[in-house]
Scaffold this motif. Structure first.
Motif, short mmCIF file in Angstrom:
data_model
loop_
_atom_site.label_atom_id
_atom_site.label_comp_id
_atom_site.label_asym_id
_atom_site.label_seq_id
_atom_site.Cartn_x
_atom_site.Cartn_y
_atom_site.Cartn_z
N PHE A 76 13.62 19.18 101.17
CA PHE A 76 13.34 18.90 102.54
C PHE A 76 12.09 18.08 102.68
CE2 PHE A 76 11.54 19.57 106.82
CZ PHE A 76 12.39 18.99 107.54
N LEU A 77 10.96 18.57 102.29
CA LEU A 77 9.61 17.98 102.36
C LEU A 77 9.65 16.56 101.75
CD1 LEU A 77 7.57 21.05 101.86
CD2 LEU A 77 7.79 19.78 103.73
N ALA A 78 10.09 16.25 100.49
CA ALA A 78 10.11 15.17 99.74
C ALA A 78 11.17 14.15 100.50
CB ALA A 78 10.57 15.31 98.41
N ILE A 79 12.06 14.53 100.93
CA ILE A 79 13.16 13.56 101.67
C ILE A 79 12.70 13.15 102.94
CG2 ILE A 79 15.30 13.26 102.50
CD1 ILE A 79 16.43 15.07 100.36
N ALA A 80 12.06 14.20 103.79
CA ALA A 80 11.57 13.93 105.03
C ALA A 80 10.39 12.77 104.97
CB ALA A 80 11.24 15.15 105.69
N GLY A 81 9.56 13.17 104.05
CA GLY A 81 8.47 12.50 103.75
C GLY A 81 8.58 10.77 103.49
N SER A 82 9.77 10.74 102.42
CA SER A 82 9.99 9.55 101.90
C SER A 82 10.76 8.66 103.25
CB SER A 82 10.99 9.41 100.66
OG SER A 82 12.21 10.19 101.12
N THR A 83 11.53 9.50 103.94
CA THR A 83 12.30 8.74 104.99
C THR A 83 11.23 8.10 106.01
OG1 THR A 83 14.18 10.03 104.74
CG2 THR A 83 13.82 9.01 106.81
N ILE A 84 10.22 9.10 106.30
CA ILE A 84 9.33 8.48 107.33
C ILE A 84 8.20 7.19 106.81
CG2 ILE A 84 6.92 9.10 108.46
CD1 ILE A 84 8.13 11.96 108.59
N ILE A 85 8.09 7.48 105.53
CA ILE A 85 7.25 6.24 104.62
C ILE A 85 8.18 4.96 105.05
CG2 ILE A 85 6.53 5.21 102.77
CD1 ILE A 85 5.74 8.02 101.81
N ASN A 86 9.44 5.20 104.63
CA ASN A 86 10.37 3.91 104.54
C ASN A 86 10.73 3.58 105.85
OD1 ASN A 86 11.15 4.26 101.87
ND2 ASN A 86 12.99 5.54 102.44
N MET A 87 10.46 4.50 107.13
CA MET A 87 10.59 4.08 108.59
C MET A 87 9.27 2.98 108.89
SD MET A 87 12.59 6.62 110.64
CE MET A 87 14.38 6.87 110.32
N TRP A 88 8.18 3.67 108.25
CA TRP A 88 6.88 3.13 108.56
C TRP A 88 7.00 1.45 108.04
CZ3 TRP A 88 3.73 1.53 104.25
CH2 TRP A 88 2.50 1.04 104.64
#
Length: 256
Positions: free
Chosen positions: A21-33
Motif C-alpha cells: 500500500f505504501l509503495a504503490i501509494a507513493g509511486s502513484t503520487i510521484i507519477n501524478m506529480w
C-alpha cells in the motif's frame, strides 16, 4: 518445494498489505506529480488535486517520496527478496514508465504492464521465498492483461490522450491494430493463468471456471474486432477487470 504457497502468519500478511500500500501509494503520487501538466490538459484528469492546483507540487512530491521509501524499507525488513521485487516494480513504474517512456512511445505500456505485475510476483515471493515459475506466469498474465484493460481505455478516451500529446496504440497504429493487439494479449493472459492454475494442481472444476471466464474475454475481444462499437469496447474494458479479479480470487482460494 510445492508450487502451492505455504500458510503464512497474519503478521506477515499484514506487512505485505501495508508495504505494498505504501509503495504503490507513493509511486502513484510521484507519477501524478510528474504528469500534472498533461493531467491538466485532459478532461478526465483535470480535476485531480495536483492538476487543479489544490495541492502544491512540492508537498505532493515529499509525501510521495516518504511513502515510497517507507514501503520499500518495510518490504526489505520483512524479506530481502520481497523488498527487491517491490523496489523493482516501483522503479520501473516511476522512472522507466512515467518519466522516461510514457511521453515518448506507445510501447511504454509494456513497461507499465511489467510494473503492474510486480505486486503479484512480490506476494508470491513472500509466500515461497523464491521466484518460481508460477510467480512468473502470473506476472506474465498481468503484463498481457494490461493491454486489454488499458488499450480499451485509450480508445474510449482517444481525444483526451491526443490533446495531451501522449502516444497511445490507437493514435500511433490505429484502432484496428489496437483491437488485434487486445485480442492476442487476452489469449496470452488467459493461457498464462490457466497454466499457472494447472501447475499448482488446481482441480478440473476450478480450471473449467477459469476456462469459461477466459472464453468470455476472448469472445468479447474477437467481437470488438468484427463489430467494433463504443459500447462493446467499454464492455470489454469492464469485463477485463472483472475477469482478472475473479481469476486471481479463484487462484488465491485454491492456493490457500
Amino acid at each position: 518445494m510445492s508450487a502451492r504457497c505455504p500458510i503464512i502468519h497474519w503478521t506477515t500478511l499484514l506487512g505485505l498489505v501495508v508495504s505494498l500500500f505504501l509503495a504503490i501509494a507513493g509511486s502513484t503520487i510521484i507519477n501524478m506529480w510528474f504528469d500534472r501538466d498533461i493531467d491538466a490538459r485532459m478532461e478526465r484528469t483535470c480535476n485531480r488535486p495536483l492538476a487543479s492546483g489544490k495541492v502544491s507540487p512540492s508537498e505532493a512530491l515529499r509525501v510521495g517520496l516518504v511513502l515510497s521509501l517507507l514501503g520499500v524499507a518495510l518490504a526489505i525488513f520483512i524479506n530481502t527478496l520481497y523488498g527487491l521485487v517491490v523496489f523493482t516494480g516501483l522503479f520501473i513504474d516511476v522512472i522507466i514508465y512515467t518519466i522516461w517512456l510514457k511521453r515518448r512511445t506507445a510501447w511504454s505500456i509494456v513497461w507499465g504492464g511489467i510494473s503492474g505485475g510486480m505486486p503479484i510476483l512480490a506476494g508470491r515471493v513472500l509466500g515461497m521465498n523464491q521466484i518460481d515459475g508460477v510467480g512468473i506466469l502470473l506476472t506474465i498474465a498481468i503484463l498481457f492483461w494490461i493491454p486489454t484493460h488499458i488499450l480499451t481505455f485509450n480508445m474510449r478516451n482517444f481525444n483526451d490522450y491526443k490533446s495531451a500529446g501522449i502516444p497511445t496504440f490507437p493514435s500511433v497504429y490505429g484502432f484496428s491494430i489496437t483491437r488485434l493487439t487486445i485480442a492476442l494479449s487476452s489469449i496470452i493472459s488467459a493461457l498464462s493463468i490457466g497454466i499457472a492454475g494447472f501447475w499448482i494442481g488446481m482441480q478440473w472444476g476450478f480450471l473449467r471456471v477459469l476456462g469459461v471466464l477466459s472464453a468470455g474475454l476472448f469472445v468479447l475481444a474477437i467481437m470488438s474486432i468484427r463489430k467494433p462499437s463504443d459500447m462493446l469496447n467499454f464492455g470489454l474494458f469492464k469485463y477485463a477487470s472483472l475477469y482478472m479479479l475473479t481469476s486471481m480470487f479463484l487462484l488465491s482460494i485454491y492456493i490457500r
